[in-house]
Design an enzyme around this catalytic site. Structure first.
Site, PDB file in Angstrom:
ATOM      1  N   GLY A  43       0.981  -1.555  -0.188  1.00  0.00           N
ATOM      2  CA  GLY A  43      -0.043   0.362   0.301  1.00  0.00           C
ATOM      3  C   GLY A  43       0.953   1.345  -0.251  1.00  0.00           C
ATOM      4  O   GLY A  43       0.629   2.462  -0.292  1.00  0.00           O
ATOM      5  N   ASP A  99       0.947   3.523   4.472  1.00  0.00           N
ATOM      6  CA  ASP A  99      -0.377   3.958   3.609  1.00  0.00           C
ATOM      7  C   ASP A  99      -1.382   4.641   4.642  1.00  0.00           C
ATOM      8  O   ASP A  99      -1.967   5.972   4.375  1.00  0.00           O
ATOM      9  CB  ASP A  99      -0.944   3.426   2.280  1.00  0.00           C
ATOM     10  N   ASP A 102      -5.570   2.418  10.204  1.00  0.00           N
ATOM     11  CA  ASP A 102      -6.485   2.023  10.529  1.00  0.00           C
ATOM     12  C   ASP A 102      -7.026   1.879  12.001  1.00  0.00           C
ATOM     13  O   ASP A 102      -6.946   2.423  12.993  1.00  0.00           O
ATOM     14  CB  ASP A 102      -7.431   1.133   9.330  1.00  0.00           C
ATOM     15  N   LYS A 130      -7.140   7.030  10.528  1.00  0.00           N
ATOM     16  CA  LYS A 130      -8.454   7.052  10.321  1.00  0.00           C
ATOM     17  C   LYS A 130      -8.693   6.711  11.816  1.00  0.00           C
ATOM     18  O   LYS A 130      -8.775   5.810  12.237  1.00  0.00           O
ATOM     19  CB  LYS A 130      -8.508   5.379   9.752  1.00  0.00           C
ATOM     20  N   PHE A 151     -14.136   3.656   2.612  1.00  0.00           N
ATOM     21  CA  PHE A 151     -12.899   2.454   2.814  1.00  0.00           C
ATOM     22  C   PHE A 151     -12.100   3.513   1.843  1.00  0.00           C
ATOM     23  O   PHE A 151     -13.055   4.424   0.404  1.00  0.00           O
ATOM     24  CB  PHE A 151     -13.497   1.109   1.753  1.00  0.00           C
ATOM     25  N   ILE A 152     -11.541   4.500   1.697  1.00  0.00           N
ATOM     26  CA  ILE A 152     -10.651   4.549  -0.087  1.00  0.00           C
ATOM     27  C   ILE A 152      -9.503   3.743  -0.403  1.00  0.00           C
ATOM     28  O   ILE A 152      -8.826   2.647  -0.259  1.00  0.00           O
ATOM     29  CB  ILE A 152     -10.114   6.244   0.362  1.00  0.00           C
ATOM     30  N   ASP A 158      -5.179  -0.070  -2.205  1.00  0.00           N
ATOM     31  CA  ASP A 158      -6.307  -1.163  -2.661  1.00  0.00           C
ATOM     32  C   ASP A 158      -7.516  -1.222  -2.132  1.00  0.00           C
ATOM     33  O   ASP A 158      -8.151  -1.445  -0.733  1.00  0.00           O
ATOM     34  CB  ASP A 158      -5.682  -2.703  -3.114  1.00  0.00           C
ATOM     35  N   ARG A 164      -4.608   0.411  -6.679  1.00  0.00           N
ATOM     36  CA  ARG A 164      -3.882   0.605  -6.516  1.00  0.00           C
ATOM     37  C   ARG A 164      -3.219   2.386  -7.669  1.00  0.00           C
ATOM     38  O   ARG A 164      -2.465   2.865  -7.651  1.00  0.00           O
ATOM     39  CB  ARG A 164      -2.845  -0.643  -5.874  1.00  0.00           C
TER      40      ARG A 164
HETATM   41  P1  IMP Z   1      -5.062  -1.822  10.681  1.00  0.00           P
HETATM   42  O1  IMP Z   1      -4.129  -3.040  10.919  1.00  0.00           O
HETATM   43  O2  IMP Z   1      -6.251  -2.293  10.354  1.00  0.00           O
HETATM   44  O3  IMP Z   1      -4.702  -0.556  10.652  1.00  0.00           O
HETATM   45  O4  IMP Z   1      -4.835  -1.916   9.072  1.00  0.00           O
HETATM   46  C1  IMP Z   1      -3.525  -1.140   8.466  1.00  0.00           C
HETATM   47  C2  IMP Z   1      -4.187  -1.092   6.362  1.00  0.00           C
HETATM   48  O5  IMP Z   1      -4.596  -1.755   6.294  1.00  0.00           O
HETATM   49  C3  IMP Z   1      -3.287  -0.351   5.302  1.00  0.00           C
HETATM   50  O6  IMP Z   1      -1.628  -0.411   5.312  1.00  0.00           O
HETATM   51  C4  IMP Z   1      -4.042  -0.953   4.118  1.00  0.00           C
HETATM   52  O7  IMP Z   1      -3.567  -1.943   3.839  1.00  0.00           O
HETATM   53  C5  IMP Z   1      -5.370  -1.654   5.194  1.00  0.00           C
HETATM   54  N1  IMP Z   1      -6.155  -0.380   4.344  1.00  0.00           N
HETATM   55  C6  IMP Z   1      -6.977   0.218   5.939  1.00  0.00           C
HETATM   56  N2  IMP Z   1      -8.280   1.182   6.132  1.00  0.00           N
HETATM   57  C7  IMP Z   1      -8.424   0.793   4.506  1.00  0.00           C
HETATM   58  C8  IMP Z   1      -8.699   1.567   3.393  1.00  0.00           C
HETATM   59  O8  IMP Z   1      -9.508   2.837   3.854  1.00  0.00           O
HETATM   60  N3  IMP Z   1      -8.740   1.574   1.910  1.00  0.00           N
HETATM   61  C9  IMP Z   1      -7.358   0.481   1.589  1.00  0.00           C
HETATM   62  N4  IMP Z   1      -6.531  -0.264   2.646  1.00  0.00           N
HETATM   63  C10 IMP Z   1      -6.757   0.129   3.776  1.00  0.00           C
HETATM   64 MG    MG Z   2      -3.900  -2.849   1.963  1.00  0.00          MG
END
Ligand code: IMP
Ligand code: MG
Length: 179
Positions: A43, A99, A102, A130, A151-152, A158, A164
């Site tokens: 990402g 990237d 979340d 986020k 979701f972006i 992606d 991407r």
């Molecule tokens: P986390 O472990 O929930 O913080 O997830 C982080 C990863 O989830 C990021 O590196 C992204 O690859 C993916 N991700 C989280 N939110 C989005 C979104 O809105 N669009 C695309 N990928 C996302």
């Molecule tokens: Mg991803």
């Protein structure tokens, strides 16, 4: 591909400006340090390639790949290292380039792994944050834009490995992932 996009959240110009500001801050903070940019694949590749060119102090780069999502839209909580760094990070001032932050689970796990390897210092730079979705206590030292809970895709991000290559950030239509 464009038919799946509900709206454009950030234009190419907005992204360029955000990345330039981050690069300027990082360049000021890491003068005289031993900077190693660690990009979390896949990402962050687009962000990484723009960010490194806006950094004006010497730096090295490396890549790591982890999987947390599979092809869905929610973090599974299980993180696997698919590709590790090429080097020993002792003596480096590591800046992890992500990237999007979340739930925070992916980065939280990664930070523990990297911290245990005794780098000089370790910080996080994320293009998007986020905060509404955070499930673990983690924050980014450098962050570009705070995004709503949608979701972006695009600029490296992606959905099921697609989108991407969009040069801007778009919001995906719900109908695409509710199929
Ligand atoms: P986390 O472990 O929930 O913080 O997830 C982080 C990863 O989830 C990021 O590196 C992204 O690859 C993916 N991700 C989280 N939110 C989005 C979104 O809105 N669009 C695309 N990928 C996302
Ligand atoms: Mg991803």
């Amino acid at each position: 591909m464009m038919n799946d996009i509900k709206s454009v959240l950030y234009s190419e110009e907005m992204l360029r400006q955000t990345v330039a500001e981050l690069g300027a801050k990082i360049s000021a903070d890491y003068r005289g340090r031993n900077l190693l940019l660690v990009s979390v694949l896949k990402g962050s590749v687009v962000f990484m390639s723009d960010l490194m060119r806006s950094i004006t102090v010497p730096c090295e780069i490396d890549f790591m790949a982890v999987s947390s999502y599979g092809s869905g839209v929610k973090s599974s909580g299980t993180v696997r290292i698919l590709k590790d760094l090429d080097r020993d990070i002792r003596g480096y001032d590591v800046l992890v380039v992500e990237d999007i932050l979340d739930s925070g689970k992916t980065l939280n796990y990664l930070m523990d792994v990297l911290y245990a390897r005794n780098p000089n210092s370790i910080r996080i730079c994320t293009l998007f944050d986020k905060p509404e979705r955070r499930e673990v206590d983690i924050y980014a030292d450098y962050k570009g834009l705070t995004v709503p809970d949608e979701f972006i895709v695009g600029y490296g991000l992606d959905y099921a490995e697609h989108y991407r290559n969009l040069p801007f950030i778009g919001v995906l239509k719900e109908s695409v992932y509710q199929k």
